[in-house]
Design a protein around this motif. Structure first.
Motif, short mmCIF file in Angstrom:
data_model
loop_
_atom_site.label_atom_id
_atom_site.label_comp_id
_atom_site.label_asym_id
_atom_site.label_seq_id
_atom_site.Cartn_x
_atom_site.Cartn_y
_atom_site.Cartn_z
N ASP A 304 -12.98 -7.08 -34.64
CA ASP A 304 -11.52 -7.22 -34.65
C ASP A 304 -10.98 -7.27 -33.23
OD1 ASP A 304 -11.53 -7.09 -37.45
OD2 ASP A 304 -11.46 -4.88 -37.40
N PHE A 305 -9.87 -7.97 -33.06
CA PHE A 305 -9.22 -8.00 -31.77
C PHE A 305 -8.56 -6.65 -31.51
CE2 PHE A 305 -9.78 -12.43 -32.62
CZ PHE A 305 -9.99 -12.98 -31.37
N LEU A 306 -8.77 -6.13 -30.30
CA LEU A 306 -8.23 -4.82 -29.96
C LEU A 306 -6.80 -4.96 -29.49
CD1 LEU A 306 -11.33 -3.42 -28.02
CD2 LEU A 306 -10.81 -3.26 -30.47
N CYS A 307 -6.06 -3.90 -29.64
CA CYS A 307 -4.68 -3.86 -29.16
C CYS A 307 -4.68 -3.85 -27.64
CB CYS A 307 -3.97 -2.62 -29.71
SG CYS A 307 -2.23 -2.53 -29.26
N LEU A 308 -3.93 -4.73 -27.03
CA LEU A 308 -3.92 -4.84 -25.57
C LEU A 308 -3.07 -3.74 -24.94
CD1 LEU A 308 -3.48 -8.71 -25.14
CD2 LEU A 308 -5.60 -7.39 -25.08
N THR A 309 -3.48 -3.31 -23.75
CA THR A 309 -2.65 -2.40 -22.97
C THR A 309 -1.48 -3.18 -22.38
OG1 THR A 309 -3.84 -2.81 -20.91
CG2 THR A 309 -4.75 -1.10 -22.37
N GLY A 310 -0.58 -2.46 -21.75
CA GLY A 310 0.57 -3.13 -21.16
C GLY A 310 0.17 -4.15 -20.10
N ASP A 311 -0.77 -3.78 -19.23
CA ASP A 311 -1.21 -4.70 -18.18
C ASP A 311 -1.95 -5.89 -18.78
OD1 ASP A 311 -0.19 -3.19 -16.03
OD2 ASP A 311 -1.94 -1.86 -16.08
N GLN A 312 -2.80 -5.62 -19.78
CA GLN A 312 -3.50 -6.72 -20.44
C GLN A 312 -2.52 -7.67 -21.11
OE1 GLN A 312 -6.05 -4.30 -22.97
NE2 GLN A 312 -7.89 -5.05 -21.92
N GLN A 313 -1.52 -7.11 -21.78
CA GLN A 313 -0.54 -7.93 -22.48
C GLN A 313 0.24 -8.81 -21.51
OE1 GLN A 313 -0.15 -7.93 -26.01
NE2 GLN A 313 0.94 -9.82 -25.48
N CYS A 314 0.55 -8.24 -20.35
CA CYS A 314 1.27 -9.01 -19.33
C CYS A 314 0.44 -10.21 -18.88
CB CYS A 314 1.60 -8.10 -18.14
SG CYS A 314 2.50 -8.93 -16.81
N ALA A 315 -0.85 -9.98 -18.65
CA ALA A 315 -1.74 -11.07 -18.24
C ALA A 315 -1.86 -12.11 -19.35
CB ALA A 315 -3.11 -10.53 -17.86
N PHE A 316 -2.05 -11.65 -20.58
CA PHE A 316 -2.20 -12.58 -21.70
C PHE A 316 -0.92 -13.39 -21.91
CE2 PHE A 316 -1.43 -13.41 -26.24
CZ PHE A 316 -2.38 -14.42 -26.41
N VAL A 336 -10.00 -3.83 -12.08
CA VAL A 336 -11.09 -2.94 -11.70
C VAL A 336 -12.18 -2.97 -12.77
CG1 VAL A 336 -9.55 -1.45 -10.37
CG2 VAL A 336 -10.01 -0.92 -12.78
N THR A 337 -13.36 -2.53 -12.44
CA THR A 337 -14.45 -2.51 -13.41
C THR A 337 -14.06 -1.63 -14.59
OG1 THR A 337 -15.50 -0.67 -12.24
CG2 THR A 337 -16.20 -2.89 -11.65
N GLY A 338 -14.27 -2.14 -15.81
CA GLY A 338 -13.94 -1.38 -17.01
C GLY A 338 -12.49 -1.45 -17.42
N SER A 339 -11.74 -2.41 -16.85
CA SER A 339 -10.30 -2.48 -17.14
C SER A 339 -9.98 -3.35 -18.35
CB SER A 339 -9.55 -3.02 -15.91
OG SER A 339 -10.02 -4.30 -15.56
N GLY A 340 -10.98 -4.00 -18.94
CA GLY A 340 -10.73 -4.79 -20.15
C GLY A 340 -10.44 -6.25 -19.92
N CYS A 488 -2.60 -11.71 -11.59
CA CYS A 488 -2.32 -10.63 -12.52
C CYS A 488 -3.27 -9.47 -12.22
CB CYS A 488 -2.52 -11.07 -13.97
SG CYS A 488 -1.27 -12.23 -14.57
N HIS A 489 -2.78 -8.24 -12.34
CA HIS A 489 -3.58 -7.07 -12.01
C HIS A 489 -3.86 -6.22 -13.25
CE1 HIS A 489 -3.38 -7.44 -7.63
NE2 HIS A 489 -2.12 -7.80 -7.77
#
Length: 847
Positions: A304-316, A336-340, A488-489
């Motif tokens: 399943d697709f995971l819920c994005l964090t705020g930073d991930q959502q901004c990039a997407f 950073v490493t492990g940031s999704g 995007c960060h």
């Protein structure tokens, strides 16, 4: 233009001189790039088009054309007017029905040839299916008219009658070569030219049709006979009746009843199958079998697709907006490493596929594909196709065919996957954008990141480039919003997990433990504690082999490669000394070849030696090693990573293969045995490469709930690359390195072209290098100064490689166009000596 269906003619000889077309003849003319190596043939040649090919030739057609006394294959790249006063020879024949590339592919190849100063032929070959060197095959089959014709009607042409009967007996399309061989075996007078002439005559009479195709290299579409039950019958009753009289037939029927899609005849009793086919109970047919790449991806992947964090959502959201607008945009995802970052990739791909568009994902190492593919296949299933060198030739060919036919719209692979024949690309993802593996080291020396940018622009697609350590050039362009890039960060790890603590161990005052000096006391203690807690560790050393050089303690003699200016490396498992550049090898000598002393010392450290030491010194250690020597076997990457993920081993030792992309929740300790291996390379990017490697390998620790710890052993504890990596501080490293690049006129503030002049005679190599420098000076390049400048000639850091002595000239300038123009003129002035020069535009390897 209306398609006219003419039967193609197989020409066995070049047309005579009288068939050549004069400049005043009417009819179309085409431009052809011949599929032959050599700078002298890197030009478009004009040919006339025979009347029977006027409606068939198009851009991308693969043809046979005369060249001197030869006939050579080539590609049609355009149409032309007849040059005045020149006699034009005609195309001999069409080799393949349909184009092998389209206008977009040709435009991409022209750009590659122009940008990288490569022959257009080399660029075009990148567009072809895996294994571009293919033979031409012709197939013959009866037409509908031929199927209704009696062989007796050809009695006045006995040779045609013989050929016709053989084609009829084949019952289906037959390879012309097989037809020729079959007839020659029965009648030696039936030579290839005689058979070809008869086939041509039969085609002109409309009795047979000819189909031309390129056979795949080394492999063909795999076909097998499959048996199926014929019709809907009372099979239970039929099987029961057959059991007493024909038990084997009953057994086959029982097996087929259980196989909805039929069963391979090879797995059944062939005699029983034939008997059942004669009775009409079973149908036997030839079918193409897809060679499916081994499902070696790691288990436990989220479907399943995971819920994005705020930073991930901004990039997407930025990526999705570009997809929605159907415009080109490049997004640099600095996380950073492990940031999704991978989860953002997955959402971006889903958004592209939902709009009916395709996606390409590039990874730098085959070693990254098992874990990456596991996640992608869990989300997208069989829409995914793989393209990388770890597949067999047949698997690669079949995967390419699936993409070309539209049966797969998501491609994951290494560098060459950027040429996958997707019709409409919506998004291109480049994971670990900074990796040097994306630069091709042979002609054409393209950079897959730049080719991806060009393809994305062609398709109005979104380009996503992700990395924890973006290349300085890419990061600078994104920060400055140049070349259509934005930034995007992803500044934190998922669930706000902490980045691992990094400790620098100064080896200058350290007594190292282990044979050859491997471990500091702190690293020994940390590894012992990790194993006692039941956790996993990764030990990184970017050198393979057992000992990096072997030296006589009596006279100082060192074993060196005969063809390269490097020491031979000792490999304990094979007991030989090996060159890692040309694979020259010698058995390990028992005595010094120079003084005959037996006092031979093993010096330096490689991953093989480290693995041996860890296994000996840690009772709890279960060791796996991952480097080029342990991954030559097919499937070895996935096997090693799978065993480590399953907990079969608790220590993974390796080179840069283990430094990036991998996500193992039980890894809590990462040890860098020597952070200095790349710092002293004669390369202005040495510091950047070291920082990237240390940051990436440190990122393997503490990626789940358990905190991570990283120990870095170094003789340069105050070096910017080491200190910045220990603080996970990309911005500090970027600012300092950027200032150094600006001062010394290196990218991103200049463009580079690296010229390598190589020859088996060192004096000749130097003479050509000096002459080239002179020609460049005549064309406005200054030595070490000015907007256009060159450095050298100088002996290359790797002064001899594979028996050829090497010199470098480095061109630097603000304008790549001006550099290319001056270089092309200088190379033309060299004449035949230009063959000794290798051109690398935007080089990443300065050795």
């Amino acid at each position: 233009m209306t398609q006219r269906h003419r039967q193609p003619r197989l020409l066995d000889t070049d047309p005579p001189q009288s068939e050549e077309t004069g400049c005043d003849d009417a009819g179309p003319f085409v431009q052809v790039i011949v599929d032959q190596p050599g700078r002298a043939l890197d030009m478009e040649l004009t040919y006339s088009v025979p009347a029977d090919l006027e409606d068939e030739l198009q851009v991308g057609s693969y043809v046979l054309a005369p060249l001197g006394r030869r006939r050579v294959p080539g590609w049609v790249v355009g149409f032309a007017e007849a040059p005045p006063g020149v006699r034009i020879r005609p195309i001999t024949r069409l080799l393949v029905d349909g184009p092998v590339f389209d206008e977009g592919g040709l435009e991409l190849a022209r750009w590659m040839a122009r940008h990288y100063l490569a022959p257009l032929r080399d660029a075009l070959r990148c567009l072809l299916p895996p294994g571009a060197g293919r033979d031409t095959r012709s197939f013959v089959a009866l037409t509908d008219q031929g199927a209704q014709t009696s062989a007796g009607e050809l009695s006045r042409a006995p040779r045609q009658q013989q050929v016709f009967e053989t084609i009829r007996e084949a019952g289906e399309e037959i390879d012309l070569a097989d037809l020729q061989a079959s007839l020659a075996e029965a009648d030696p007078s039936a030579t290839a030219s005689v058979v070809t002439s008869s086939v041509n005559a039969l085609a002109e009479r409309g009795l047979v049709r000819l189909r031309r195709a390129l056979s795949p290299p080394r492999v063909q579409a795999l076909r097998r006979q499959v048996a199926r039950l014929n019709g809907d019958r009372d099979w239970a009753e039929i099987i029961m009746q057959a059991q007493p009289r024909a038990p084997r037939q009953a057994e086959v029927l029982q097996e087929l009843l259980a196989c909805e899609d039929g069963a391979p005849v090879a797995d059944l009793n062939r005699g029983a199958v034939n008997a059942l086919a004669d009775k009409g109970l079973v149908i036997v047919a030839d079918e193409t079998v897809r060679r499916i790449p081994e499902r070696a991806e790691l288990h436990g992947q989220e479907r399943d697709f995971l819920c994005l964090t705020g930073d991930q959502q901004c990039a997407f959201d930025r990526i999705d907006a570009a997809l929605q607008a159907h415009r080109f945009e490049g997004v640099v995802l600095h996380g950073v490493t492990g940031s999704g970052k991978t989860e953002v990739y997955l959402h971006a791909i889903q958004a592209a596929l939902a709009r009916g568009r395709g996606a390409i994902v590039l990874v730098p190492e085959i070693a990254l594909t098992p874990q990456m593919v596991g996640r992608f296949r869990a989300r997208f299933g069989d829409r995914l196709a793989l393209l990388h060198s770890g597949l067999s030739p047949g698997e690669r060919f079949d995967e390419w065919a699936r993409i070309e036919r539209g049966r797969a719209d998501l491609v994951v692979g290494a560098r060459s996957a950027i040429f996958a024949p997707l019709a409409d690309i919506g998004v291109i993802v480049i994971d670990e954008e900074h990796e040097r593996a994306y630069k091709q080291d042979g002609p054409p020396r393209y950079h897959a990141v730049e080719v991806a940018r060009r393809r994305a622009q062609q398709h109005q697609a979104t380009l996503v480039m992700g990395s924890a350590t973006p290349s300085l050039e890419t990061y600078h362009a994104a920060k400055s919003r140049l070349d259509g890039l934005s930034l995007c960060h992803l500044p934190t790890r998922i669930d706000d997990r902490p980045l691992p603590e990094v400790e620098i161990i100064d080896l200058r005052g350290e007594t190292l433990m282990g044979a050859g000096g491997t471990f500091s006391q702190r690293l020994l203690d940390a590894l012992q504690g990790c194993l006692e807690r039941g956790e996993q560790a990764m030990l990184f050393l970017n050198r393979r082999g057992y000992s990096t050089f072997v030296m006589c303690r009596n006279c100082g003699y060192t074993l060196r490669c005969r063809d390269c200016s490097v020491s031979l490396i000792y490999h304990h498992d094979t007991r030989d000394m090996r060159c890692h550049h040309c694979d020259f090898a010698l058995p390990m000598p028992e005595r010094c070849p120079a003084c005959r002393s037996e006092d031979i010392g093993f010096h330096g450290l490689g991953t093989e030696r480290v693995a041996d030491q860890v296994a000996r010194e840690f009772e709890l250690a279960r060791v796996l090693r991952m480097d080029r020597d342990t991954t030559t076997r097919r499937g070895a990457y996935a096997d090693i990573l799978g065993r480590f993920a399953a907990g079969e081993a608790n220590v993974l030792i390796g080179t840069q293969m283990i430094a990036k992309g991998h996500d193992f929740p039980d890894v809590t300790l990462v040890g860098v045995l020597n952070a200095d291996t790349g710092l002293n390379r004669a390369d202005f990017r040495a510091s950047e490469a070291t920082f990237q490697l240390l940051t990436q390998v440190a990122g393997r620790a503490g990626r789940a709930d358990k905190p991570g710890r990283v120990l870095v052993q170094t003789y340069n504890p105050d070096h910017l690359a080491v200190t910045s990596a220990s603080r996970h501080d990309y911005e500090a490293f970027y600012a300092a390195e950027l200032a150094n690049r600006r001062e010394n006129m290196y990218p991103p503030f200049a463009r580079l072209i690296n010229l390598t002049i190589a020859d088996g005679d060192e004096d000749r190599a130097l003479a050509v290098a000096r002459r080239l420098a002179y020609e460049l000076q005549k064309r406005g390049l200054a030595h070490k100064r000015g907007a256009l400048q060159f450095v050298g000639p100088a002996r290359a850091p790797l002064a001899k490689l594979r028996g050829r002595y090497r010199y470098h000239l480095l061109l630097k300038g603000r304008s790549i166009e001006d550099l290319r123009a001056a270089l092309l003129e200088a190379l033309d002035a060299l004449g035949a000596d230009a063959a000794a020069v290798t051109v690398d535009v935007d080089p990443l390897d300065m050795m």
